[in-house]
Design an enzyme around this catalytic site. Structure first.
Site, PDB file in Angstrom:
ATOM      1  N   ASN A 149       0.836  -1.202   0.000  1.00 27.85           N
ATOM      2  CA  ASN A 149       0.000   0.000   0.000  1.00 27.85           C
ATOM      3  C   ASN A 149       0.872   1.254   0.000  1.00 27.85           C
ATOM      4  OD1 ASN A 149      -2.680  -1.020  -0.031  1.00 27.85           O
ATOM      5  ND2 ASN A 149      -2.373  -1.765   2.052  1.00 27.85           N
ATOM      6  N   CYS A 170      -5.308  -6.972  -3.961  1.00 25.74           N
ATOM      7  CA  CYS A 170      -5.911  -6.700  -2.663  1.00 25.74           C
ATOM      8  C   CYS A 170      -7.040  -7.697  -2.458  1.00 25.74           C
ATOM      9  CB  CYS A 170      -6.429  -5.261  -2.624  1.00 25.74           C
ATOM     10  SG  CYS A 170      -7.107  -4.749  -1.042  1.00 25.74           S
ATOM     11  N   HIS A 171      -7.381  -7.985  -1.218  1.00 24.29           N
ATOM     12  CA  HIS A 171      -8.415  -8.993  -0.960  1.00 24.29           C
ATOM     13  C   HIS A 171      -9.692  -8.373  -0.381  1.00 24.29           C
ATOM     14  CE1 HIS A 171      -5.768  -9.175   2.805  1.00 24.29           C
ATOM     15  NE2 HIS A 171      -6.813  -8.441   3.108  1.00 24.29           N
ATOM     16  N   HIS A 200      -9.789   0.014  -2.399  1.00 25.05           N
ATOM     17  CA  HIS A 200     -10.365   0.354  -1.104  1.00 25.05           C
ATOM     18  C   HIS A 200     -11.569   1.293  -1.215  1.00 25.05           C
ATOM     19  CE1 HIS A 200      -6.524  -0.818   1.367  1.00 25.05           C
ATOM     20  NE2 HIS A 200      -7.105  -1.852   0.768  1.00 25.05           N
ATOM     21  N   TYR A 256     -11.659   7.609   4.323  1.00 25.87           N
ATOM     22  CA  TYR A 256     -11.493   8.026   2.930  1.00 25.87           C
ATOM     23  C   TYR A 256     -12.462   9.124   2.514  1.00 25.87           C
ATOM     24  CZ  TYR A 256      -9.038   3.552   2.697  1.00 25.87           C
ATOM     25  OH  TYR A 256      -8.197   2.486   2.931  1.00 25.87           O
TER      26      TYR A 256
END
Length: 489
Positions: A149, A170-171, A200, A256
């Site tokens: 990241n 990414c999971h 994300h 975010y």
């Protein structure tokens, strides 16, 4: 079949072994060459020892090449998996603690917000050095699979400036898929998911069961699960206001956007403390410290545990091993990856990194066209993309003006701080992270001058955040691992 795989950041105490177990669970990969590299000799030795023991227990004669020389590890490699943390825990601590003094209360701080922007400055600079080595010594057309990241920023920089084909992995979407299956009371394997957005900040824009769209049921029923009403307040609120469920955890998502963490009294209202991932102040930093201390202290016990099995029973859901398997064997794999947009999502900038469904087989990685995102979802993503673009260009050029503009445009940072506070905060972070930011040599010298003059904006030096949880002892973490092992059995 035979090819060479290199893992950089192989001293990652848990994650590297997890990835390696996934890869070696592919039967055709039992003759590949393997190289591990890291900057921490002790951690590298420990992980190499565990993985070599696992190989031998599974009857595989391959010997891991373990080296501090990354060029030696990269030499002739067809695939390079990156999972480094530039600045290690010391840098990560400043990503969380310094913004907190200015009122920027992050749960994670590794993707966006002030912490993610600064993490990107450290990581991009070093990843471009990795890319130079890959171009010079790896196999032709080597592929970089990036787990570090901030994933979108790093993947963007490596593709645009690094000259190495890079896929960001990414999971996040996998966990949300299982939540949706629980809400719908439909087995996960019967549902077909399409996620699209940016890392994300990806959205479930289609969830079908035997061809029937389930989105309306999701909108109406998601808060019917009592546990989710407690743990996923931000995600459910976003779902109600934008109409689509976000792939990212409650804690990640809350930092975010500008709405949920800008006042301390509001943070408690939107998060749950049963797990760090639901939004506690500095939650990921806390558990990372705990896991590091546990691994280093309990390593003899960990080394005495049964080896990992490579029969598929220990294989996880991380995309990396499945991508390599599909490319090498031709077996088709579908997953959500981070790639350069190039028209895939038509109402996001072409030059951005998007997370979208991709297909992999022996012919390569195919990226279907998604089309437009729902307008509100696109607006949320677009704001973040401009922060990412400013941060990427700042990191590559060492441009402190662009860096400060990235922080100014960040939704949560801008909601909490005024421009003079942001300028001072970035100066303070540049000084604290000097050893990992050679591209900012002149800016750091100027920042030191600014601080030496005094007359600084007052900050909350002892502020610990709205919801800070005590760090667990090594013994407490060890007990939790033992409970998980017993439950798994």
């Amino acid at each position: 079949m035979s090819f060479k795989l290199a893992i950089i950041g192989a001293g990652s105490l848990v994650f590297a072994r997890t990835l390696f177990t996934d890869i070696m669970s592919v039967p055709e990969f039992r003759n590949i060459e393997i190289a591990f590299t890291d900057i921490n000799q002790d951690n590298l030795d420990k992980v190499t020892h565990l993985c070599q023991r696992d190989l031998e227990a599974n009857g595989i004669k391959t010997k891991i090449q373990s080296t501090l020389d990354r060029r030696e590890a990269f030499k002739d490699a067809k695939y390079i998996i990156n999972c480094v943390r530039i600045g290690v825990l010391e840098g990560f601590e400043t990503d969380v603690e310094i913004p907190l003094k200015y009122g920027v209360d992050q749960c994670v701080g590794d993707t966006l917000c002030t912490g993610g922007i600064m993490y990107g400055q450290r990581t991009i600079w070093e990843l471009l050095n990795f890319c130079k080595d890959i171009r010079e010594v790896a196999a032709p057309n080597a592929i970089l699979l990036n787990y570090s990241n901030p994933n979108a920023m790093v993947t963007w920089a490596c593709n645009k400036y690094g000259g190495v084909p890079t896929i960001g992995l990414c999971h996040g979407e996998i966990h949300g898929e299982h939540q949706i299956a629980e809400v719908l009371k439909i087995p996960h394997e019967e549902l077909d998911f399409i996620c699209a957005g940016i890392n994300h900040q990806t959205w479930y824009i289609s969830v079908k069961h035997h061809g029937a769209e389930m989105l309306e049921r999701i909108r109406n029923e998601f808060d019917s699960v009592e546990r989710f009403q407690k743990e996923e307040k931000v995600r459910i609120d976003i779902l109600k206001r934008f109409g689509y469920y976000s792939t990212e955890s409650n804690g990640h998502l809350s930092e975010y956007v500008s709405w949920y963490r800008k006042r301390p009294q509001d943070i408690e209202k939107w998060i749950d403390t049963s797990s760090w991932i639901h939004g506690e102040t500095g939650g990921y930093l806390r558990v990372t410290r705990e896991e590091r201390d546990w691994f280093l202290t309990d390593y003899p016990k960990i080394a005495a545990e049964p080896p990992k099995k490579y029969d598929g029973s220990c294989r996880g859901k991380e995309h990396g091993s499945y991508i390599m398997e599909a490319l090498e064997t031709g077996r088709t794999y579908r997953g959500h990856f981070n790639v350069m947009n190039n028209g895939c999502i038509t109402n996001l900038p072409d030059e951005s990194v998007v997370e979208v469904p991709c297909y992999v087989d022996g012919n390569g990685i195919s990226v279907p066209k998604v089309g437009d995102l729902p307008l509100g979802c696109a607006a949320v993503c677009s704001q973040s993309i401009w922060v990412q673009k400013l941060a990427v260009e700042a990191a590559v050029a060492g441009d402190v003006q662009l860096l400060k503009q990235a922080a100014l445009m960040d939704p949560l940072t801008g909601a909490v701080c005024d421009p003079p506070e942001i300028w001072q905060m970035i100066d303070e972070m540049l000084i604290a992270q000097e050893e990992w930011l050679p591209q900012y040599k002149e800016a750091i010298a100027q920042a030191k001058e600014n601080f030496a003059k005094g007359n600084l904006i007052p900050t909350k030096e002892d502020y610990r955040g709205a919801v800070r949880i005590r760090q667990k002892t090594v013994e407490e973490v060890a007990q939790e691992h033992e409970k998980r092992n017993i439950t798994a059995q």
